[in-house]
Scaffold this active site. Structure first.
Site, PDB file in Angstrom:
ATOM      1  N   SER A  28     -16.826   3.094   1.674  1.00  0.00           N
ATOM      2  CA  SER A  28     -16.479   2.106   1.663  1.00  0.00           C
ATOM      3  C   SER A  28     -15.780   0.876   1.743  1.00  0.00           C
ATOM      4  O   SER A  28     -16.735  -0.482   1.990  1.00  0.00           O
ATOM      5  CB  SER A  28     -15.891   2.240   0.064  1.00  0.00           C
ATOM      6  OG  SER A  28     -16.433   2.902  -0.791  1.00  0.00           O
ATOM      7  N   HIS A  32     -13.522  -4.282  -3.036  1.00  0.00           N
ATOM      8  CA  HIS A  32     -13.584  -3.370  -3.238  1.00  0.00           C
ATOM      9  C   HIS A  32     -13.399  -2.986  -5.204  1.00  0.00           C
ATOM     10  O   HIS A  32     -13.786  -2.179  -5.451  1.00  0.00           O
ATOM     11  CB  HIS A  32     -12.798  -2.060  -2.355  1.00  0.00           C
ATOM     12  CG  HIS A  32     -12.633  -0.616  -2.978  1.00  0.00           C
ATOM     13  ND1 HIS A  32     -11.602  -0.238  -3.306  1.00  0.00           N
ATOM     14  CD2 HIS A  32     -13.773   0.339  -2.284  1.00  0.00           C
ATOM     15  CE1 HIS A  32     -12.191   1.209  -3.461  1.00  0.00           C
ATOM     16  NE2 HIS A  32     -13.655   1.103  -2.916  1.00  0.00           N
ATOM     17  N   ARG A  44      -9.508  -4.700  -0.445  1.00  0.00           N
ATOM     18  CA  ARG A  44      -9.122  -4.047  -1.602  1.00  0.00           C
ATOM     19  C   ARG A  44      -9.811  -5.297  -2.499  1.00  0.00           C
ATOM     20  O   ARG A  44      -9.870  -4.409  -3.186  1.00  0.00           O
ATOM     21  CB  ARG A  44      -7.574  -3.608  -1.410  1.00  0.00           C
ATOM     22  CG  ARG A  44      -8.044  -2.745  -0.833  1.00  0.00           C
ATOM     23  CD  ARG A  44      -5.821  -2.087  -1.550  1.00  0.00           C
ATOM     24  NE  ARG A  44      -6.030  -0.505  -0.829  1.00  0.00           N
ATOM     25  CZ  ARG A  44      -6.389   0.689  -1.129  1.00  0.00           C
ATOM     26  NH1 ARG A  44      -6.892   0.777  -2.341  1.00  0.00           N
ATOM     27  NH2 ARG A  44      -7.032   1.910  -0.605  1.00  0.00           N
TER      28      ARG A  44
END
EC number: 5.4.99.61
Length: 208
Positions: A15, A41, A38
């Site tokens: 990812s 994500h 992040r």
């Protein structure tokens, strides 16, 4: 049997590699690169990086505060629950006061939302804290009002309120005048608990 990746760490690695391949991170300083990754994500949208705004040194300020044991003040339970405790560097307290017993009456008395007036319970924890707004624009507006009135300053404000009324405006107000507090925001209507918690988790440790 369905063919899919079953290893959690492998999923994370793939990812993050995909994000770094697809997102334009050129304008993100080194101290916020993992935060940007992040946040992407958490929402699945690589273009959100284009809406990240931050003060110089915001990432370093947040990391230093957390390492020193700063409390993490969250406007919503969903934000608080999204903070990964095992990543915190100093067993930091994660505080959400939205469900305090007197908050509904206080909201009526002060003529504001529960999310906003719950910040009255933050006063003793504010100085040097990491503030995480991931739900209510009124909470961010109220925080700015508190700072204008002389409340102690946190070490960092992570401004990720979401929605169609006040979200964009509250974040722009913070960016225009952060009251001397380092900040990170995502501009516009986007935001939310997952992105806000992801920002904290990124600052909490150097681990990916």
């Amino acid at each position: 049997m369905i063919d899919y990746i079953r290893d959690g760490q492998a999923i994370y690695r793939q990812s993050f590699a995909t994000i770094r391949a697809e997102a334009n991170l050129a304008g993100i300083p080194a101290d916020l690169e993992k935060l940007a990754v992040r946040v992407i994500h958490a929402c699945g949208m690589v273009d959100v990086v284009d809406d990240l705004r931050f003060s110089p040194g915001a990432g370093a300020a947040g990391r230093a505060a957390l390492a020193a044991g700063a409390a993490i003040l969250c406007d919503a339970r969903m934000v608080a629950e999204g903070v990964t405790r095992s990543r915190l560097p100093a067993a930091n307290r994660v505080i959400c006061t939205l469900n305090e017993a007197d908050v509904p009456a206080l909201a009526t008395e002060l003529g504001n939302t529960r999310s906003a007036v719950a910040l009255e319970h933050w006063r003793e924890h504010l100085e040097g804290s990491v503030v995480v707004i991931g739900n209510a624009p009124t909470a961010l507006f109220y925080l700015l009002e508190m700072l204008d009135a002389g409340a102690p300053k946190p070490a960092l404000i992570l401004g990720f309120p979401v929605g169609f009324v006040g979200a964009a405006e509250s974040k722009e107000m913070l960016a225009a005048d952060s009251r001397g507090v380092p900040y990170v925001i995502v501009r516009g209507r986007r935001g939310g608990s997952a992105m806000a918690a992801a920002a904290v988790n990124a600052l909490a440790t150097e681990r990916e």
